[in-house]
Motif scaffolding. Structure first.
Motif, PDB file in Angstrom:
ATOM      1  N   TYR A 160       0.837  -1.211   0.000  1.00 55.14           N
ATOM      2  CA  TYR A 160       0.000   0.000   0.000  1.00 55.14           C
ATOM      3  C   TYR A 160       0.869   1.256   0.000  1.00 55.14           C
ATOM      4  O   TYR A 160       1.815   1.375   0.766  1.00 55.14           O
ATOM      5  CB  TYR A 160      -0.889  -0.003   1.252  1.00 55.14           C
ATOM      6  CG  TYR A 160      -1.755   1.225   1.377  1.00 55.14           C
ATOM      7  CD1 TYR A 160      -3.035   1.229   0.836  1.00 55.14           C
ATOM      8  CD2 TYR A 160      -1.299   2.365   2.015  1.00 55.14           C
ATOM      9  CE1 TYR A 160      -3.848   2.363   0.935  1.00 55.14           C
ATOM     10  CE2 TYR A 160      -2.089   3.504   2.119  1.00 55.14           C
ATOM     11  CZ  TYR A 160      -3.359   3.483   1.578  1.00 55.14           C
ATOM     12  OH  TYR A 160      -4.157   4.598   1.687  1.00 55.14           O
ATOM     13  N   HIS A 210       0.183   5.431   0.179  1.00 56.08           N
ATOM     14  CA  HIS A 210      -0.904   6.399   0.370  1.00 56.08           C
ATOM     15  C   HIS A 210      -0.939   7.474  -0.723  1.00 56.08           C
ATOM     16  O   HIS A 210      -1.969   8.125  -0.928  1.00 56.08           O
ATOM     17  CB  HIS A 210      -0.818   7.037   1.759  1.00 56.08           C
ATOM     18  CG  HIS A 210      -2.094   7.714   2.154  1.00 56.08           C
ATOM     19  ND1 HIS A 210      -3.275   7.036   2.314  1.00 56.08           N
ATOM     20  CD2 HIS A 210      -2.384   9.033   2.355  1.00 56.08           C
ATOM     21  CE1 HIS A 210      -4.241   7.888   2.622  1.00 56.08           C
ATOM     22  NE2 HIS A 210      -3.723   9.106   2.655  1.00 56.08           N
ATOM     23  N   SER A 249       0.108   5.916  14.457  1.00 54.45           N
ATOM     24  CA  SER A 249       0.596   4.532  14.360  1.00 54.45           C
ATOM     25  C   SER A 249       0.944   4.145  12.927  1.00 54.45           C
ATOM     26  O   SER A 249       1.793   3.298  12.698  1.00 54.45           O
ATOM     27  CB  SER A 249      -0.454   3.563  14.906  1.00 54.45           C
ATOM     28  OG  SER A 249      -1.595   3.563  14.084  1.00 54.45           O
ATOM     29  N   GLY A 302       2.568   7.142   7.239  1.00 57.38           N
ATOM     30  CA  GLY A 302       2.722   7.483   5.823  1.00 57.38           C
ATOM     31  C   GLY A 302       3.878   8.457   5.647  1.00 57.38           C
ATOM     32  O   GLY A 302       4.699   8.656   6.549  1.00 57.38           O
ATOM     33  N   GLY A 311      -0.235  15.124   5.038  1.00 57.79           N
ATOM     34  CA  GLY A 311      -0.679  13.910   5.731  1.00 57.79           C
ATOM     35  C   GLY A 311      -0.855  14.194   7.213  1.00 57.79           C
ATOM     36  O   GLY A 311      -0.579  15.306   7.700  1.00 57.79           O
ATOM     37  N   PRO A 336       0.893  13.402   9.901  1.00 56.81           N
ATOM     38  CA  PRO A 336       2.011  13.923  10.702  1.00 56.81           C
ATOM     39  C   PRO A 336       2.224  15.419  10.504  1.00 56.81           C
ATOM     40  O   PRO A 336       2.585  16.137  11.437  1.00 56.81           O
ATOM     41  CB  PRO A 336       3.228  13.141  10.172  1.00 56.81           C
ATOM     42  CG  PRO A 336       2.665  11.923   9.530  1.00 56.81           C
ATOM     43  CD  PRO A 336       1.334  12.330   8.972  1.00 56.81           C
ATOM     44  N   ASP A 358      -4.501   4.300  11.755  1.00 58.68           N
ATOM     45  CA  ASP A 358      -4.961   4.516  10.380  1.00 58.68           C
ATOM     46  C   ASP A 358      -4.371   3.469   9.430  1.00 58.68           C
ATOM     47  O   ASP A 358      -3.586   3.790   8.529  1.00 58.68           O
ATOM     48  CB  ASP A 358      -4.532   5.951   9.958  1.00 58.68           C
ATOM     49  CG  ASP A 358      -4.978   6.310   8.566  1.00 58.68           C
ATOM     50  OD1 ASP A 358      -5.949   5.705   8.068  1.00 58.68           O
ATOM     51  OD2 ASP A 358      -4.342   7.208   7.970  1.00 58.68           O
TER      52      ASP A 358
HETATM   53  C1  LIG Z   1      -3.438   5.019   5.233  1.00 65.18           C
HETATM   54  S1  LIG Z   1      -1.713   5.170   5.220  1.00 65.18           S
HETATM   55  C2  LIG Z   1      -1.384   6.396   6.418  1.00 65.18           C
HETATM   56  C3  LIG Z   1      -1.822   7.774   6.071  1.00 65.18           C
HETATM   57  C4  LIG Z   1      -1.538   8.809   7.138  1.00 65.18           C
HETATM   58  N1  LIG Z   1      -1.984   8.378   8.459  1.00 65.18           N
HETATM   59  C5  LIG Z   1      -2.215  10.127   6.804  1.00 65.18           C
HETATM   60  O1  LIG Z   1      -3.383  10.323   7.209  1.00 65.18           O
HETATM   61  O2  LIG Z   1      -1.583  10.953   6.168  1.00 65.18           O
HETATM   62  C6  LIG Z   1      -1.196   3.710   6.059  1.00 65.18           C
HETATM   63  C7  LIG Z   1       0.299   3.613   6.275  1.00 65.18           C
HETATM   64  O3  LIG Z   1       0.530   2.541   7.178  1.00 65.18           O
HETATM   65  C8  LIG Z   1       1.734   1.884   6.820  1.00 65.18           C
HETATM   66  N2  LIG Z   1       1.666   0.542   7.404  1.00 65.18           N
HETATM   67  C9  LIG Z   1       0.969  -0.538   6.968  1.00 65.18           C
HETATM   68  N3  LIG Z   1       1.065  -1.554   7.841  1.00 65.18           N
HETATM   69  C10 LIG Z   1       1.837  -1.106   8.877  1.00 65.18           C
HETATM   70  C11 LIG Z   1       2.261  -1.673  10.100  1.00 65.18           C
HETATM   71  N4  LIG Z   1       1.944  -2.920  10.450  1.00 65.18           N
HETATM   72  N5  LIG Z   1       3.006  -0.908  10.919  1.00 65.18           N
HETATM   73  C12 LIG Z   1       3.351   0.376  10.591  1.00 65.18           C
HETATM   74  N6  LIG Z   1       2.964   0.966   9.447  1.00 65.18           N
HETATM   75  C13 LIG Z   1       2.216   0.234   8.596  1.00 65.18           C
HETATM   76  C14 LIG Z   1       1.730   1.933   5.310  1.00 65.18           C
HETATM   77  O4  LIG Z   1       3.055   1.820   4.807  1.00 65.18           O
HETATM   78  C15 LIG Z   1       1.114   3.308   5.029  1.00 65.18           C
HETATM   79  O5  LIG Z   1       2.107   4.278   4.876  1.00 65.18           O
END
Ligand SMILES: C[S@@+](CC[C@H](N)C(=O)[O-])C[C@H]1O[C@@H](n2cnc3c(N)ncnc32)[C@H](O)[C@@H]1O
Length: 288
Positions: free
Chosen positions: A4, A6, A41, A44, A99, A101, A168
């Protein structure tokens, strides 16, 4: 294996809902002088280029930030959110999208702290770059390359103790629903004063998963539980994600009432037929 990215989805309707809720919760924490901790958590990359090949593939932002970018709404939270996006695009053309952060970094005061967790190496690299060049390097921000669910529990309860965790996930892995449930329950036990905000998709083909997550969480007797959903299209397999929701644990005082006003203002800006619900189905406010 993380696939994935974003960048393909940045600024879509789901980001608009999530980032409005995030900014609304941060405003509540900022209303008191006591410092707080923000934990992201699934961080991105921090900032997204809407002119990139990824963003241009499906131009998902057309259903989200592009619709509200010129908003003249009087709603204070919607104005604050749009203002943050405008600040990143000083020439008046929408290109850069913040994003979670970045939105949170702008809210930090001298004694507040932010933990950013991310696993994907390319997203981490972006995040570190943006931290250095756009968010500003400072010791109020800790970036962790670790699993979101394991890391969240390991760094809580945080110091300062007041605060907010945004969970997220991309839900690419269907285990994410189960992991979200287990993590929220354990997180609340470890950190009873923490506000927890969980994003989830509304998918026509997998509707049962979000319904399961909501009902499983509602059986856990979590305090101040609030669910908000924004739906764009009628459920249709062709559309994939037709909306999304946010679940809040320890929702602050009057947050529900304020979000009711903001989401009413938001649906007036989005496409005809979109609607939102608060708490439970049956209280939909629909445009068009
Ligand atoms: C929906 S995006 C985050 C978007 C961000 N929160 C924003 O609103 O701008 C999800 C992110 O979670 C990361 N990710 C997926 N599984 C993960 C895990 N088990 N631990 C940490 N990060 C993870 C992905 O690489 C991706 O960058």
């Amino acid at each position: 294996m993380l696939s994935y990215r974003h960048g393909y989805h940045a600024g879509n309707h789901a980001d608009v809902l999530k980032h409005l809720v995030l900014l609304g919760l941060l405003q509540k924490l900022l209303a008191k002088e006591k410092p707080f901790t923000y934990i992201d958590s699934h961080s991105g990359g921090g900032i997204y280029d809407l002119n990139s090949a990824e963003a241009r593939l499906n131009t998902e932002h057309a259903s989200g930030i592009s619709r509200v970018w010129h908003s003249r709404s009087q709603d204070p939270l919607l104005n604050l959110y749009v203002g943050r996006v405008r600040d990143l695009n000083e020439d008046g053309r929408l290109r850069w999208y913040p994003g979670s952060p970045t939105l949170a970094a702008d809210c930090l005061r001298a004694d507040d702290h932010m933990h950013l967790l991310e696993l994907h190496p390319a997203e981490l690299e972006e995040l570190r770059y943006n931290h250095l060049h756009a968010l500003g390097t400072d010791d109020r921000v800790s970036i962790h390359q670790r699993d979101a669910f394991e890391g969240l529990l390991a760094i809580t309860p945080p110091e300062p103790r007041r605060g907010l965790a945004l969970i997220d996930p991309s839900y690419e892995d269907k285990q994410d629903y189960q992991r979200v449930l287990q993590t929220v329950v354990k997180l609340h036990r470890r950190w009873p004063v923490g506000i927890i905000a969980v994003w989830y998709p509304l998918l026509a083909r997998q509707r049962d998963r979000s319904v399961w997550l909501k009902s499983a969480l509602s059986r856990e007797n979590l305090p101040g539980l609030l669910a908000m959903e924004l739906t764009l299209h009628a459920q249709d397999d062709e559309f994939g994600m037709h909306g999304s929701g946010m679940l809040i644990v320890n929702a602050p005082w009057q947050f529900r009432e304020e979000m009711q006003l903001t989401l009413t203002a938001l649906v007036a800006e989005l496409e005809d037929g979109c609607s939102f619900t608060m708490d439970a189905p049956g209280t939909a406010v629909t445009k068009g």
